[in-house]
Scaffold this active site. Structure first.
Site, PDB file in Angstrom:
ATOM      1  N   CYS A   2       4.104 -14.264 -14.910  1.00  0.00           N
ATOM      2  CA  CYS A   2       2.646 -14.196 -14.977  1.00  0.00           C
ATOM      3  C   CYS A   2       2.204 -12.762 -14.737  1.00  0.00           C
ATOM      4  CB  CYS A   2       2.003 -15.096 -13.909  1.00  0.00           C
ATOM      5  SG  CYS A   2       2.524 -16.817 -13.976  1.00  0.00           S
ATOM      6  N   ARG A  16      -5.946 -13.876 -14.517  1.00  0.00           N
ATOM      7  CA  ARG A  16      -4.519 -13.784 -14.771  1.00  0.00           C
ATOM      8  C   ARG A  16      -4.114 -14.371 -16.106  1.00  0.00           C
ATOM      9  NH1 ARG A  16      -2.361 -18.127 -11.750  1.00  0.00           N
ATOM     10  NH2 ARG A  16      -0.259 -17.279 -12.000  1.00  0.00           N
ATOM     11  N   ASN A  79       4.672 -16.456  -9.917  1.00  0.00           N
ATOM     12  CA  ASN A  79       6.060 -16.809  -9.670  1.00  0.00           C
ATOM     13  C   ASN A  79       6.814 -15.673  -8.990  1.00  0.00           C
ATOM     14  OD1 ASN A  79       8.196 -18.611  -9.727  1.00  0.00           O
ATOM     15  ND2 ASN A  79       8.877 -17.986 -11.762  1.00  0.00           N
TER      16      ASN A  79
END
Length: 325
Positions: A2, A16, A79
């Site tokens: 991400c 994001r 992550n």
């Protein structure tokens, strides 16, 4: 994988890209001020700041991937495999599970400074949402409408809170290493390069954009961190909301992943499921999806923010075409 950024032209935009190989049925979710937030080891919070973001709703509980509250504080979990380490219960700490971390902070804090104070005694405790829904390995970017941002990482050696001078976060490695890696790209520029090779050798500027030729182009997290940071700091800034929102999404889309280029298993490819951003001044939420690049808008101020029930909107992901003739 991400990418999360805060972009600060006139107003401040936080959000994001969510990059995964499968979708979880996420929705745009507004949590009003009187929704009763229950936490596993902390007292419930019945009255709090309203927030909007992208969430999976399970058992009427919003499991936010990212969100921003009405005071202008945003937070996103990204992550962080192999590094994230959650702890046993500590009776001397505020024990918060990672799945409830975003609402626990956004309920109570209006600024990054307030979040720092709240996090001073936190313990990210290893408690799953359920047997079927175990914890994700995450670290977090927080930012507010002053433009300040921090990174929170729970590693094996403890909790770390880092000031983030670039307002960007991707995935591994640890944030200080990502920041240090920018040193390797100090010569990258939006301008045509100056000949520093030798005064005795002449060069032909055969193409525009040669100053950015050495930007990394991979889908890996280090490459995306460098590219997003460069594109963000070289992006135009205006006083026009539509132009700034458009530019914000160009920054995120410059590091998005298309299907087929990042294989994570047999016939499985990670891709950018959605990109989103909230204007931290106004509380207006914007998003695009992999199959719908039209910028969609949800304004939480149009809802009853004093209610007790979650307000959910499906993410519009249909492929559409403007038929001009």
């Amino acid at each position: 994988m991400c990418t999360s950024i805060i972009f600060s032209p006139k107003d401040h935009y936080f959000g994001r890209n969510l990059d995964l190989e499968l979708s979880f049925g996420q929705q745009v979710v507004i949590t009003p001020r009187n929704y009763d937030f229950k936490f596993r080891k902390m007292p419930e919070i019945k009255s709090h700041y309203a927030m909007v973001g992208v969430s999976l709703v399970a058992e009427n509980y919003p499991l936010y991937f990212d969100a921003a509250n009405e005071k202008g504080l945003g937070m996103a979990g990204l992550n962080y495999p192999g590094n994230a380490d959650y702890k046993d219960f500590n009776p001397e700490k505020n024990n918060v599970s990672p799945f409830e971390f975003i609402p626990w902070v956004l309920c109570q804090c209006a600024t990054v400074a307030e979040a720092k104070d709240l996090l001073a005694n936190i313990n990210l405790v290893d408690i799953n949402f359920s047997e079927q829904m175990t914890l994700s390995t995450l670290h977090w970017l927080l930012a507010d409408k002053t433009g300040s941002s921090i990174v929170v990482e729970s590693d094996k050696d403890g909790l770390h809170i880092y000031d983030n001078p670039v307002g960007v976060l991707t995935n591994n490695p640890q944030f200080p290493k990502q920041l240090f890696n920018l040193n390797n790209y100090s010569d990258v520029s939006a301008k045509m390069p100056e000949n520093l090779f030798s005064s005795e050798v002449s060069f032909d500027g055969y193409s525009r954009g040669l100053g950015s030729r050495n930007l990394p182009g991979g889908a890996d997290s280090e490459s995306r961190f460098v590219r997003a940071t460069f594109n963000k700091f070289n992006a135009p800034k205006t006083d026009n909301e539509q132009e700034n929102v458009d530019t914000y999404f160009h920054i995120l889309h410059s590091v998005e992943q298309q299907r087929g280029v990042d294989q994570v298993g047999p016939d499985k490819f990670e891709y950018t499921i959605y990109s989103d951003g909230t204007n931290l001044e106004t509380g207006v939420f914007y998003y695009t999806t992999y199959t719908n690049k039209r910028i969609n808008k949800v304004d939480m101020n149009h809802e009853d923010l004093d209610s007790e029930k979650l307000i959910c909107y499906p993410m519009l992901d249909q492929i559409t075409f403007n038929e001009q003739n």
